[in-house]
Design a protein around this motif. Sequence first.
Motif, mmCIF file in Angstrom:
data_model
loop_
_atom_site.group_PDB
_atom_site.id
_atom_site.type_symbol
_atom_site.label_atom_id
_atom_site.label_comp_id
_atom_site.label_asym_id
_atom_site.label_seq_id
_atom_site.Cartn_x
_atom_site.Cartn_y
_atom_site.Cartn_z
ATOM 1 N N ARG A 227 0.775 -1.320 0.040
ATOM 2 C CA ARG A 227 0.073 0.032 0.019
ATOM 3 C C ARG A 227 0.837 1.287 -0.021
ATOM 4 N NH1 ARG A 227 -4.185 -1.185 -2.142
ATOM 5 N NH2 ARG A 227 -2.757 -2.391 -3.128
ATOM 6 N N LEU A 228 2.234 1.185 -0.129
ATOM 7 C CA LEU A 228 2.950 2.450 -0.117
ATOM 8 C C LEU A 228 2.477 3.463 -1.228
ATOM 9 C CD1 LEU A 228 6.647 0.864 -0.077
ATOM 10 C CD2 LEU A 228 5.350 2.045 1.736
ATOM 11 N N GLY A 229 2.344 4.699 -0.783
ATOM 12 C CA GLY A 229 1.919 5.576 -1.836
ATOM 13 C C GLY A 229 0.553 5.881 -1.588
ATOM 14 N N CYS A 230 -0.170 5.041 -0.938
ATOM 15 C CA CYS A 230 -1.549 5.371 -0.762
ATOM 16 C C CYS A 230 -1.873 6.554 0.091
ATOM 17 C CB CYS A 230 -2.554 4.192 -0.314
ATOM 18 S SG CYS A 230 -2.691 2.992 -1.431
ATOM 19 N N PRO A 231 -2.929 7.325 -0.174
ATOM 20 C CA PRO A 231 -2.984 8.857 0.536
ATOM 21 C C PRO A 231 -3.788 8.271 2.094
ATOM 22 C CG PRO A 231 -4.742 8.449 -0.671
ATOM 23 C CD PRO A 231 -3.841 7.272 -1.268
ATOM 24 N N TYR A 232 -3.190 9.118 3.027
ATOM 25 C CA TYR A 232 -3.621 9.146 4.308
ATOM 26 C C TYR A 232 -5.136 9.970 4.223
ATOM 27 C CZ TYR A 232 -4.595 10.132 9.203
ATOM 28 O OH TYR A 232 -5.029 10.249 10.456
ATOM 29 N N VAL A 233 -6.063 9.290 4.730
ATOM 30 C CA VAL A 233 -7.294 9.824 4.982
ATOM 31 C C VAL A 233 -7.914 9.435 6.236
ATOM 32 C CG1 VAL A 233 -9.671 9.998 4.166
ATOM 33 C CG2 VAL A 233 -7.808 9.934 2.478
ATOM 34 N N TRP A 234 -8.339 10.496 7.099
ATOM 35 C CA TRP A 234 -8.724 9.983 8.496
ATOM 36 C C TRP A 234 -9.809 9.261 8.494
ATOM 37 C CZ3 TRP A 234 -12.841 10.912 11.584
ATOM 38 C CH2 TRP A 234 -12.733 10.679 13.080
ATOM 39 N N GLY A 235 -9.972 8.077 9.232
ATOM 40 C CA GLY A 235 -11.209 7.333 9.310
ATOM 41 C C GLY A 235 -10.979 6.216 8.370
ATOM 42 N N ALA A 236 -10.255 6.421 7.435
ATOM 43 C CA ALA A 236 -10.153 5.362 6.127
ATOM 44 C C ALA A 236 -9.573 3.864 6.522
ATOM 45 C CB ALA A 236 -9.419 5.902 4.807
ATOM 46 N N THR A 237 -10.012 2.749 6.040
ATOM 47 C CA THR A 237 -9.531 1.502 6.320
ATOM 48 C C THR A 237 -9.283 0.806 5.123
ATOM 49 O OG1 THR A 237 -11.867 0.884 6.419
ATOM 50 C CG2 THR A 237 -10.978 1.508 8.494
ATOM 51 N N GLY A 238 -9.019 1.462 3.991
ATOM 52 C CA GLY A 238 -8.539 0.769 3.125
ATOM 53 C C GLY A 238 -9.632 0.518 1.866
ATOM 54 N N PRO A 239 -9.439 -0.240 0.807
ATOM 55 C CA PRO A 239 -7.847 -0.539 0.496
ATOM 56 C C PRO A 239 -6.970 0.165 -0.398
ATOM 57 C CG PRO A 239 -9.446 -1.319 -1.018
ATOM 58 C CD PRO A 239 -10.414 -0.787 -0.281
ATOM 59 N N ASP A 240 -7.749 1.565 -0.545
ATOM 60 C CA ASP A 240 -6.772 2.454 -1.224
ATOM 61 C C ASP A 240 -6.679 3.696 -0.434
ATOM 62 O OD1 ASP A 240 -6.704 0.812 -3.318
ATOM 63 O OD2 ASP A 240 -8.656 1.562 -4.153
ATOM 64 N N ARG A 241 -7.080 3.985 0.652
ATOM 65 C CA ARG A 241 -6.878 5.219 1.405
ATOM 66 C C ARG A 241 -6.861 4.469 3.035
ATOM 67 N NH1 ARG A 241 -11.030 9.780 -0.977
ATOM 68 N NH2 ARG A 241 -10.194 9.656 -2.829
ATOM 69 N N PHE A 242 -6.173 5.324 3.773
ATOM 70 C CA PHE A 242 -5.856 4.757 5.236
ATOM 71 C C PHE A 242 -5.493 5.790 6.224
ATOM 72 C CE2 PHE A 242 -4.309 1.478 2.292
ATOM 73 C CZ PHE A 242 -4.968 0.454 2.635
ATOM 74 N N ASP A 243 -6.176 5.599 7.537
ATOM 75 C CA ASP A 243 -5.576 6.223 8.504
ATOM 76 C C ASP A 243 -4.348 5.555 9.299
ATOM 77 O OD1 ASP A 243 -7.124 4.527 10.158
ATOM 78 O OD2 ASP A 243 -8.188 6.337 10.935
ATOM 79 N N CYS A 244 -3.711 5.567 10.346
ATOM 80 C CA CYS A 244 -2.604 4.998 10.875
ATOM 81 C C CYS A 244 -3.098 3.453 11.379
ATOM 82 C CB CYS A 244 -2.024 5.679 11.897
ATOM 83 S SG CYS A 244 -2.846 6.104 13.325
ATOM 84 N N SER A 245 -4.238 3.419 11.895
ATOM 85 C CA SER A 245 -4.679 2.210 12.418
ATOM 86 C C SER A 245 -5.658 1.580 11.511
ATOM 87 C CB SER A 245 -5.684 2.750 13.877
ATOM 88 O OG SER A 245 -6.698 3.403 13.397
ATOM 89 N N GLY A 246 -6.140 2.098 10.552
ATOM 90 C CA GLY A 246 -6.758 1.810 9.425
ATOM 91 C C GLY A 246 -5.762 0.490 8.660
ATOM 92 N N LEU A 247 -4.591 1.221 8.341
ATOM 93 C CA LEU A 247 -3.514 0.543 7.558
ATOM 94 C C LEU A 247 -3.316 -0.575 8.517
ATOM 95 C CD1 LEU A 247 -1.669 0.407 5.388
ATOM 96 C CD2 LEU A 247 -0.016 1.700 6.964
ATOM 97 N N VAL A 248 -2.895 -0.541 9.622
ATOM 98 C CA VAL A 248 -2.716 -1.725 10.252
ATOM 99 C C VAL A 248 -3.470 -2.925 10.636
ATOM 100 C CG1 VAL A 248 -1.794 -2.507 12.633
ATOM 101 C CG2 VAL A 248 -0.733 -0.592 11.839
ATOM 102 N N GLN A 249 -4.810 -2.279 10.758
ATOM 103 C CA GLN A 249 -5.984 -3.376 10.694
ATOM 104 C C GLN A 249 -6.014 -3.984 9.499
ATOM 105 O OE1 GLN A 249 -10.040 -1.963 10.818
ATOM 106 N NE2 GLN A 249 -10.443 -2.970 12.546
ATOM 107 N N TRP A 250 -6.123 -3.412 8.212
ATOM 108 C CA TRP A 250 -6.431 -3.883 6.889
ATOM 109 C C TRP A 250 -5.326 -4.748 6.885
ATOM 110 C CZ3 TRP A 250 -3.479 -4.126 2.465
ATOM 111 C CH2 TRP A 250 -4.000 -4.341 1.421
#
Length: 262
Positions: free
Chosen positions: A164-187
């Motif tokens: 997922r390197l390069g995918c944008p940070y979006v608060w509250g997002a859980t993937g698969p193309d946008r993430f916040d910090c915990s959303g990335l780890v959870q996904w």
Amino acid sequence: MTAADVEILSRAHALFAGQSPAATLDAAGGVPMSSADGLPAAYHRVADRHRAELDRAQRVDADVSAILARAQRDHREARQQTRAVLDAARTDTFAAPDSPVAQRELVRRRAARLRAQQAHVLAARRRARRRLLLLRALRYRTRRPRLPAPNSRAALAVRAALSRLGCPYVWGATGPDRFDCSGLVQWAYAQAGVRLDRTTYDQINDGVPVPRSQVRPGDLVFPHTGHVQLAIGNGMVVEAPNAGANVQISRMGTAVAIRRPL
């Protein structure tokens, strides 16, 4: 334009003064290796391994050279942009407004040039930051971190996060193309069949605590209670850092809490 304004614009231009050095790596073709008959099979295995390592090193050299070339281009562009603003400002210092309208126009140009110079510096910093992240990702690739077993849940989570390197940070997002910090780890862990809690404040209680000296790829890393990263080896983490940034590889901090999902 006042002398103080010219001084501010000059300092901004000085950040890009001089010629950026030509810094490229030799990514020429590899050294041919003989595969003559009659040699032991062990020799061929070693030769093949070294040939593969040489090819991999040359690909990294080519990638680094391309990043350095873009950085040099960025430097030249920023130097030209800030110089143009500075030259225009110096011209205005000799213009004596002879009416209120002319005075207002001069003030407008003054503010516009200060904003333009600031924009050029900030854009150059953003580009430099992107180049640094690319170099950091290359460094991670070349150092060959000791990953968990290829089919382990931790390894699957690490590979998922790195995809997922390069995918944008979006608060509250859980993937698969946008993430916040915990959303990335959870996904990432979900791709390995492991359920983690949704928020950083809950994930900091997932799994078991681990001292920093025993961190392994796949561990959850908390630089503070409001942010989570995923350890990937060699003192590096993958993270969705903050608004305006993308999923990236970063250095692991020194004062961190670490949890290992079970």
